[in-house]
Design a protein around this motif. Structure first.
Motif, PDB file in Angstrom:
ATOM      1  N   GLY A  29      -6.859  30.386 -10.458  1.00  0.00           N
ATOM      2  CA  GLY A  29      -7.917  29.577  -9.872  1.00  0.00           C
ATOM      3  C   GLY A  29      -8.327  28.422 -10.765  1.00  0.00           C
ATOM      4  N   MET A  30      -8.846  27.370 -10.149  1.00  0.00           N
ATOM      5  CA  MET A  30      -9.274  26.199 -10.889  1.00  0.00           C
ATOM      6  C   MET A  30     -10.681  26.367 -11.458  1.00  0.00           C
ATOM      7  N   LYS A  47     -14.630  29.302 -15.774  1.00  0.00           N
ATOM      8  CA  LYS A  47     -13.793  28.728 -16.824  1.00  0.00           C
ATOM      9  C   LYS A  47     -14.556  27.746 -17.705  1.00  0.00           C
ATOM     10  N   ASP A  48     -15.581  27.074 -17.138  1.00  0.00           N
ATOM     11  CA  ASP A  48     -16.298  26.047 -17.886  1.00  0.00           C
ATOM     12  C   ASP A  48     -17.688  25.862 -17.287  1.00  0.00           C
ATOM     13  N   ASP A  49     -18.414  24.865 -17.775  1.00  0.00           N
ATOM     14  CA  ASP A  49     -19.780  24.628 -17.289  1.00  0.00           C
ATOM     15  C   ASP A  49     -19.803  24.282 -15.808  1.00  0.00           C
ATOM     16  N   TRP A  50     -18.812  23.506 -15.368  1.00  0.00           N
ATOM     17  CA  TRP A  50     -18.741  23.184 -13.938  1.00  0.00           C
ATOM     18  C   TRP A  50     -18.540  24.463 -13.129  1.00  0.00           C
ATOM     19  N   GLY A  51     -17.692  25.350 -13.631  1.00  0.00           N
ATOM     20  CA  GLY A  51     -17.467  26.618 -12.957  1.00  0.00           C
ATOM     21  C   GLY A  51     -18.737  27.448 -12.860  1.00  0.00           C
ATOM     22  N   GLU A  81     -25.267  33.825 -15.549  1.00  0.00           N
ATOM     23  CA  GLU A  81     -24.604  32.538 -15.763  1.00  0.00           C
ATOM     24  C   GLU A  81     -23.142  32.737 -16.155  1.00  0.00           C
ATOM     25  N   GLY A  82     -22.263  32.203 -15.320  1.00  0.00           N
ATOM     26  CA  GLY A  82     -20.838  32.256 -15.625  1.00  0.00           C
ATOM     27  C   GLY A  82     -20.139  33.547 -15.298  1.00  0.00           C
ATOM     28  N   PHE A  83     -20.850  34.505 -14.673  1.00  0.00           N
ATOM     29  CA  PHE A  83     -20.215  35.790 -14.366  1.00  0.00           C
ATOM     30  C   PHE A  83     -20.770  36.357 -13.067  1.00  0.00           C
ATOM     31  N   ALA A  84     -19.884  36.930 -12.260  1.00  0.00           N
ATOM     32  CA  ALA A  84     -20.299  37.646 -11.050  1.00  0.00           C
ATOM     33  C   ALA A  84     -19.309  38.770 -10.794  1.00  0.00           C
ATOM     34  N   SER A  85     -19.791  39.850 -10.178  1.00  0.00           N
ATOM     35  CA  SER A  85     -18.913  40.960  -9.825  1.00  0.00           C
ATOM     36  C   SER A  85     -19.258  41.466  -8.437  1.00  0.00           C
ATOM     37  N   TYR A  86     -18.239  41.958  -7.742  1.00  0.00           N
ATOM     38  CA  TYR A  86     -18.432  42.528  -6.414  1.00  0.00           C
ATOM     39  C   TYR A  86     -17.328  43.534  -6.127  1.00  0.00           C
ATOM     40  N   GLY A 215     -16.381  29.354  -3.016  1.00  0.00           N
ATOM     41  CA  GLY A 215     -16.742  28.415  -4.063  1.00  0.00           C
ATOM     42  C   GLY A 215     -16.800  26.964  -3.636  1.00  0.00           C
ATOM     43  N   THR A 216     -16.113  26.614  -2.545  1.00  0.00           N
ATOM     44  CA  THR A 216     -16.132  25.234  -2.052  1.00  0.00           C
ATOM     45  C   THR A 216     -17.142  25.051  -0.926  1.00  0.00           C
ATOM     46  N   ALA A 217     -17.821  26.128  -0.533  1.00  0.00           N
ATOM     47  CA  ALA A 217     -18.728  26.077   0.621  1.00  0.00           C
ATOM     48  C   ALA A 217     -19.940  25.201   0.342  1.00  0.00           C
ATOM     49  N   GLY A 218     -20.478  24.644   1.415  1.00  0.00           N
ATOM     50  CA  GLY A 218     -21.654  23.783   1.337  1.00  0.00           C
ATOM     51  C   GLY A 218     -21.768  22.996   2.621  1.00  0.00           C
ATOM     52  N   LEU A 219     -22.680  22.058   2.658  1.00  0.00           N
ATOM     53  CA  LEU A 219     -22.864  21.237   3.849  1.00  0.00           C
ATOM     54  C   LEU A 219     -21.699  20.261   4.002  1.00  0.00           C
ATOM     55  N   GLY A 220     -21.264  20.070   5.253  1.00  0.00           N
ATOM     56  CA  GLY A 220     -20.161  19.154   5.480  1.00  0.00           C
ATOM     57  C   GLY A 220     -19.753  19.118   6.935  1.00  0.00           C
ATOM     58  N   ASP A 221     -18.560  18.591   7.183  1.00  0.00           N
ATOM     59  CA  ASP A 221     -18.023  18.400   8.527  1.00  0.00           C
ATOM     60  C   ASP A 221     -17.234  19.642   8.942  1.00  0.00           C
ATOM     61  N   ALA A 222     -17.592  20.215  10.096  1.00  0.00           N
ATOM     62  CA  ALA A 222     -16.872  21.386  10.602  1.00  0.00           C
ATOM     63  C   ALA A 222     -15.378  21.124  10.733  1.00  0.00           C
ATOM     64  N   ALA A 223     -14.998  19.872  10.931  1.00  0.00           N
ATOM     65  CA  ALA A 223     -13.580  19.533  11.074  1.00  0.00           C
ATOM     66  C   ALA A 223     -12.777  19.893   9.833  1.00  0.00           C
TER      67      ALA A 223
END
Length: 297
Positions: A29-30, A47-51, A81-86, A215-223
């Motif tokens: 993953g990126m 991986k980093d602060d952006w992550g 911060e920087g970690f999640a588990s499920y 991780g890429t989810a958010g407001l945007g175009d349904a298309a």
């Protein structure tokens, strides 16, 4: 498999009673590195602060999504911060070949599941999303963004493309340049990247067992989301979503254009970052999309 000791220490600190019998480590993953413990627990490390920012935003998205969609999605048991588990969701990537080899009844069931997921996701009230602090998806694009992409493709990729490929790209962007393609939309919650490896298939029940990675989810175009499904499965499959996703006619042309840009976006990223695997990311995906303006029925 060299898992950083800091990752293992974090897992043991959070789950001191867990008996580690098997570990899977994925660095593809990126945004995140992923450690799967005993095929039971998924531990994601930014991986980093952006992550870290992406993971925090994904947590907000999932908290809302879980209340509105029927299919199983990750539920973060632990988040910092920087970690999640499920809990691990069983299943294998739902490829186009797997789908097409199923009976008509099983195909119909899965296509309905996909359609209903997108309908439920895209129908979450806007005020709910705003109040939850959900921002725009990284996949959001404006007309100016598309025109900039066109210029970048011509400058960076055209020297490596044959003439018929360049012609295809000119034809792809022509409706945007002329304004023939209406790019206006009402923002909804989109996933932005529900690729085949994020759609989990249960071969026993022949149905979708869950969906991962928001991780890429958010407001945007349904298309955008429909474009990803066109890329995954082709238009003949996506057309069968209409009975459970009635807004398909409203988004299909934007999705047809969008799906044409996907491999160009990845190829540009591959050149920019000198990363061959990014340029090859769309090998094996569907190539069945009708021209803009083609009626669905």
């Amino acid at each position: 498999m060299n898992i950083p000791s800091s990752y293992l220490e974090k897992i043991r600190a959070i789950y001191p009673n867990i008996s580690v019998k098997h570990l899977d480590f994925n660095q593809d993953g990126m945004v995140n590195d992923v450690v799967i413990v005993n095929h039971e627990m998924v531990c994601r490390f930014a991986k980093d602060d952006w992550g870290k920012q992406v993971l925090s935003h994904e947590a907000k998205v999932l908290e809302v999504v879980q209340k509105y969609v029927e299919l199983r999605v990750p539920h973060f048991e632990h988040l910092e911060e920087g970690f999640a588990s499920y809990r691990f969701i069983q299943g294998e990537p739902l490829s186009r070949n797997i789908l097409l080899k199923l009976s008509e009844a099983s195909q119909a069931r899965i296509i309905s599941q996909l359609a209903r997921f997108h309908l439920q996701l895209h129908s979450i009230p806007y005020e709910i999303l705003v109040n939850a602090g959900i921002s725009f998806s990284g996949a959001k694009r404006s007309r100016e963004d598309w025109l900039q992409l066109y210029d970048q493709v011509k400058e960076t990729l055209f020297p490596h493309l044959w003439r018929h490929q360049q012609t295809w790209i000119h034809e792809l962007f022509a409706p945007v340049i002329t304004g023939e393609l209406d790019l206006s939309y009402t923002p909804v919650l989109i996933d932005g990247d529900k690729a085949v490896y994020h759609i989990l298939f249960d071969p026993i029940s022949e149905s979708i067992s869950g969906l991962i990675d928001f991780g890429t989810a958010g407001l945007g175009d349904a298309a955008c989301d429909i474009a990803v499904q066109l890329s995954n499965y082709g238009e003949s499959i996506v057309r069968r979503m209409e009975s459970d996703y009635p807004m398909l006619p409203d988004v299909i042309d934007r999705a047809r254009f969008w799906v044409g840009t996907l491999e160009l976006q990845w190829a540009l990223a591959g050149v920019k970052f000198n990363h061959i695997s990014l340029s090859l990311a769309h090998i094996g995906l569907a190539r069945e999309v009708q021209p803009l303006g083609t009626r669905l029925s």
